[in-house]
Design an enzyme around this catalytic site. Sequence first.
Site, PDB file in Angstrom:
ATOM      1  N   ASP A 136      61.426   5.617  10.288  1.00  0.00           N
ATOM      2  CA  ASP A 136      61.473   7.223  10.025  1.00  0.00           C
ATOM      3  C   ASP A 136      61.796   7.538   8.465  1.00  0.00           C
ATOM      4  OD1 ASP A 136      64.164   5.979   9.553  1.00  0.00           O
ATOM      5  OD2 ASP A 136      65.139   6.876  11.312  1.00  0.00           O
ATOM      6  N   ASN A 153      76.141   8.487  17.802  1.00  0.00           N
ATOM      7  CA  ASN A 153      75.986   9.333  19.239  1.00  0.00           C
ATOM      8  C   ASN A 153      74.806   8.420  19.832  1.00  0.00           C
ATOM      9  OD1 ASN A 153      73.659   9.761  17.599  1.00  0.00           O
ATOM     10  ND2 ASN A 153      73.662  12.021  17.592  1.00  0.00           N
ATOM     11  N   HIS A 192      71.783   7.248  18.744  1.00  0.00           N
ATOM     12  CA  HIS A 192      70.743   7.659  18.370  1.00  0.00           C
ATOM     13  C   HIS A 192      69.832   6.284  18.031  1.00  0.00           C
ATOM     14  CE1 HIS A 192      71.887   8.993  14.159  1.00  0.00           C
ATOM     15  NE2 HIS A 192      71.201   8.087  13.971  1.00  0.00           N
ATOM     16  N   GLU A 230      67.516  11.687  18.877  1.00  0.00           N
ATOM     17  CA  GLU A 230      68.736  11.981  19.098  1.00  0.00           C
ATOM     18  C   GLU A 230      68.864  12.279  20.338  1.00  0.00           C
ATOM     19  OE1 GLU A 230      70.939  12.400  16.666  1.00  0.00           O
ATOM     20  OE2 GLU A 230      70.301  13.285  14.928  1.00  0.00           O
TER      21      GLU A 230
HETATM   22  C1  GLP Z   1      70.272   6.797  10.630  1.00  0.00           C
HETATM   23  C2  GLP Z   1      69.002   6.091  10.758  1.00  0.00           C
HETATM   24  C3  GLP Z   1      68.982   5.061  11.851  1.00  0.00           C
HETATM   25  C4  GLP Z   1      70.273   4.178  11.780  1.00  0.00           C
HETATM   26  C5  GLP Z   1      71.597   5.004  11.897  1.00  0.00           C
HETATM   27  C6  GLP Z   1      72.801   4.111  11.574  1.00  0.00           C
HETATM   28  O1  GLP Z   1      70.524   8.027  11.035  1.00  0.00           O
HETATM   29  N1  GLP Z   1      67.860   7.066  10.825  1.00  0.00           N
HETATM   30  O2  GLP Z   1      67.556   4.444  11.969  1.00  0.00           O
HETATM   31  O3  GLP Z   1      70.196   3.138  12.498  1.00  0.00           O
HETATM   32  O4  GLP Z   1      71.498   6.036  10.730  1.00  0.00           O
HETATM   33  O5  GLP Z   1      72.924   4.263  10.140  1.00  0.00           O
HETATM   34  P1  GLP Z   1      74.104   2.999   9.715  1.00  0.00           P
HETATM   35  O6  GLP Z   1      73.676   1.759   9.752  1.00  0.00           O
HETATM   36  O7  GLP Z   1      74.151   3.709   8.207  1.00  0.00           O
HETATM   37  O8  GLP Z   1      75.335   3.341  10.346  1.00  0.00           O
END
Ligand code: GLP
Length: 254
Positions: free
Chosen positions: A76, A145, A147, A152
């Site tokens: 993304d 959540n 995702h 989402e």
């Molecule tokens: C972001 C990314 C995801 C990632 C998630 C968790 O929103 N788009 O790809 O897995 O957050 O992030 P973190 O590893 O910082 O908890």
Amino acid sequence: MQRFRIREGLDVVVVEDDAGFASFAADQVCQLVQEKPDAVLGLATGSTPLGLYAELVKRYEAGLVDFSQVRTFNLDEYVGLDGDHPQSYRQYMRQHLFDKVNLRPENTHLPSGTATDLWAEAARYDALLKELGPIDLQILGIGENAHIAFNEPGTPFSSRTHVVDLTESTIEANSRFFASRDEVPRQAITMGIASILEARHVMLLAQGIKKAEAIRLSLEGQTTPEVPASALQTHPSVLVVVDKPAASQLTILR
Ligand code: GLP
């Protein structure tokens, strides 16, 4: 390190500490690249894969892994941030991996968050994935959540690359990377759940108590679009790498 099988094709590895977490995850990537030098890797951003990327850089510097033929696809990108913006995911990848190993820049792919027609950009990304894919190993983090990428809750499992409005909880969680909450982009362009499920193998990474509920719901709960990562229950080859806090709500461990 303990390994549990939730079912055929869905294994959970619980690691002791951050070093074990990074090293176990890096083992999976390096093993694949040794077996298949032109492997296609699906890459994630966020805090969770940072240890893995640092470990890959270390192994590259020690001559243990060669990325010269590897191709990468990121999940993304934020809408409105160009690849040079310090908080863009392109910049994150350059800083933590791309500029530190021998990946060829032309082999590293991310959707562009500044395309004038974002939906045309999404279609271009899907076409490229189709041409160069499938992804051999998709690395995933998970949101609080549940995702995955920026899919989402409520995103259909049939989704491909698309433009999304980020939820308030994701904006809040990701604001730690920005000077203020107001600077966090409100939209992103993300690979869809169907695209993620097409990867041959998936490695889902999660650390910390804040992810425990999402991990439990995703692996042991109902398969529902309200819990995006629960789509992984339908995939034939998922390896979940978690620390003890993230694993703490799994009934299989009780
Ligand atoms: C972001 C990314 C995801 C990632 C998630 C968790 O929103 N788009 O790809 O897995 O957050 O992030 P973190 O590893 O910082 O908890």
